[in-house]
Design a protein around this motif. Structure first.
Motif, short mmCIF file in Angstrom:
data_model
loop_
_atom_site.label_atom_id
_atom_site.label_comp_id
_atom_site.label_asym_id
_atom_site.label_seq_id
_atom_site.Cartn_x
_atom_site.Cartn_y
_atom_site.Cartn_z
N THR A 26 41.83 95.81 35.34
CA THR A 26 43.05 95.78 34.60
C THR A 26 43.81 96.81 34.82
O THR A 26 43.21 97.88 34.80
N ALA A 27 45.27 96.77 35.05
CA ALA A 27 46.33 97.82 35.11
C ALA A 27 45.67 98.86 36.20
O ALA A 27 46.14 100.04 35.94
N LYS A 30 47.25 96.57 40.79
CA LYS A 30 47.34 95.48 41.84
C LYS A 30 48.67 94.94 41.98
O LYS A 30 49.29 94.81 43.23
N ASP A 51 46.29 85.09 37.88
CA ASP A 51 46.69 85.10 36.45
C ASP A 51 47.49 83.69 36.19
O ASP A 51 47.63 83.09 35.01
N PHE A 69 39.50 86.37 28.25
CA PHE A 69 40.13 86.10 29.73
C PHE A 69 39.70 86.87 30.73
O PHE A 69 40.26 86.87 31.57
N ASP A 70 38.69 87.64 30.46
CA ASP A 70 38.10 88.26 31.79
C ASP A 70 36.93 87.68 32.31
O ASP A 70 36.16 88.17 32.97
N TYR A 98 52.41 80.94 33.55
CA TYR A 98 51.54 81.18 32.55
C TYR A 98 52.37 82.24 31.55
O TYR A 98 53.02 83.20 32.19
N TYR A 100 51.54 85.44 28.85
CA TYR A 100 50.49 86.07 28.24
C TYR A 100 50.72 86.37 26.71
O TYR A 100 50.03 86.74 25.90
N ASN A 103 49.46 82.68 25.54
CA ASN A 103 48.13 82.45 26.13
C ASN A 103 48.28 80.81 26.69
O ASN A 103 47.20 80.30 26.67
N ILE A 123 42.11 90.42 38.97
CA ILE A 123 40.91 91.03 38.61
C ILE A 123 39.75 90.57 39.29
O ILE A 123 38.75 91.26 39.74
N ARG A 152 47.08 100.03 30.17
CA ARG A 152 46.93 98.72 29.40
C ARG A 152 47.52 98.78 28.12
O ARG A 152 48.36 97.79 27.74
N ARG A 160 53.59 92.35 26.40
CA ARG A 160 52.60 91.15 26.40
C ARG A 160 52.73 90.94 24.70
O ARG A 160 51.61 90.31 24.32
N VAL A 175 37.08 93.01 27.68
CA VAL A 175 37.60 93.63 29.06
C VAL A 175 36.67 94.36 29.63
O VAL A 175 36.19 94.15 30.84
O1 C5P Z 1 47.51 92.41 35.15
P1 C5P Z 1 46.09 92.59 34.92
O2 C5P Z 1 45.21 92.56 36.02
O3 C5P Z 1 45.75 93.51 33.83
O4 C5P Z 1 45.79 90.91 34.10
C1 C5P Z 1 44.35 90.56 33.76
C2 C5P Z 1 44.21 91.05 32.46
O5 C5P Z 1 45.15 90.01 31.40
C3 C5P Z 1 42.78 90.39 31.90
O6 C5P Z 1 41.77 91.75 31.71
C4 C5P Z 1 42.94 89.85 30.28
O7 C5P Z 1 42.02 90.17 29.64
C5 C5P Z 1 44.28 89.88 30.31
N1 C5P Z 1 44.95 88.69 29.61
C6 C5P Z 1 45.27 88.96 28.28
N2 C5P Z 1 45.77 87.78 27.82
C7 C5P Z 1 46.13 86.59 28.25
C8 C5P Z 1 45.62 86.52 29.80
C9 C5P Z 1 45.04 87.52 30.47
O8 C5P Z 1 45.33 89.65 27.70
N3 C5P Z 1 46.54 85.39 27.71
#
Ligand code: C5P
Ligand code: ADP
Length: 217
Positions: A26-27, A30, A51, A69-70, A98, A100, A103, A123, A152, A160, A175
């Motif tokens: 994450t962060a 990418k 995502d 979410f991971d 989608y 964030y 959700n 990720i 993040r 978000r 995460v």
């Molecule tokens: O942009 P990034 O790679 O950080 O996006 C992936 C992250 O988004 C994941 O680590 C996940 O925890 C987070 N996520 C979130 N809420 C969501 C969907 C994904 O915090 N609804």
């Protein structure tokens, strides 16, 4: 390069498709790398985020202990694979949208036209064999965990709709453990590992050159 990968695009030019996967924590940077590639190749490149294919979890709050979410099962990866195969054949797709913030997978869909360079980022994209098999180039953006966490926190609060407490709880409960269990080990499958992800100019230039070479041949 098989004949199947040569498709006719809008401007009448015949091009070979080149599928690039960009994974990393994450962060890690990418999205930043994907945008740099898109800027270099403009309308010849499209970006799909894994995502976009998150299952709808609008009935949960991020604070909910059950929400993760991971984990690889949080995504409808089969739909992404199906849409990538269509794009490779030169067909347009309607990708999910989608949020964030809620959700939620929204009711609307977005049309994505085929292009020679298809960039997929997420990720966990190297975790799944069905996805790995599609990529011509697999890039893992490697950025230290402390830097990623700082980025993040800022991003999730700013973009978000999250609080510091929520980011902290989510990072520690899902995460970080999922990163260690699934994301970091998937680095093994990459062709290139980019250190200090985001704005590593030398790495970015080498990747752009590699793609240009591929398209020329
Ligand atoms: O942009 P990034 O790679 O950080 O996006 C992936 C992250 O988004 C994941 O680590 C996940 O925890 C987070 N996520 C979130 N809420 C969501 C969907 C994904 O915090 N609804
Ligand atoms: P990912 O897509 O891996 O989650 P992003 O490219 O969206 O990562 O970067 C996450 C955050 O960090 C964003 O707010 C972005 O602006 C910032 N960021 C990315 N690369 C750098 C960098 N080299 N230096 C400082 N901030 C960066």
């Amino acid at each position: 390069m098989t004949k199947k990968n040569i498709i006719k695009f809008k401007r009448g030019k015949k091009m070979k498709t080149f599928l690039i996967g960009i994974a990393g924590g994450t962060a890690s940077g990418k999205t930043t790398l994907a945008r740099i590639l898109k800027d270099s190749f403009q309308e010849d490149a499209i970006i799909l985020k894994h995502d976009y294919y998150y299952y709808d979890r609008s009935h949960f709050k991020v604070e909910d202990e059950k929400i993760n979410f991971d984990h690889p099962d949080s995504f409808e990866t089969e739909l992404l694979v199906k849409q990538l195969k269509k794009l490779k054949k030169g067909e347009a797709v309607q990708r999910p949208v989608y949020s964030y913030k809620t959700n939620e997978r929204l009711a609307e869909k977005k049309r994505v036209n085929p292009a020679a360079i298809i960039i997929v980022e997420g990720i966990l994209i190297f975790h799944y064999e069905i996805l790995r098999k599609l990529f011509d180039l697999k890039i893992y953006v490697d950025t230290d965990a402390d830097i990623r966490l700082l980025r993040r926190i800022s991003r999730d609060i700013k973009e978000r709709d999250r609080s510091f407490e929520s980011v902290k709880r989510q990072y520690l409960s899902t995460v970080k453990p999922m990163h260690e269990k699934y994301v970091e080990p998937s680095k093994y499958y990459s062709d290139i590992i980019i250190p200090h992800g985001g704005l590593n100019e030398i790495a970015n230039d080498l990747i752009i050159k590699k793609i240009k070479d591929h398209l020329r041949n």
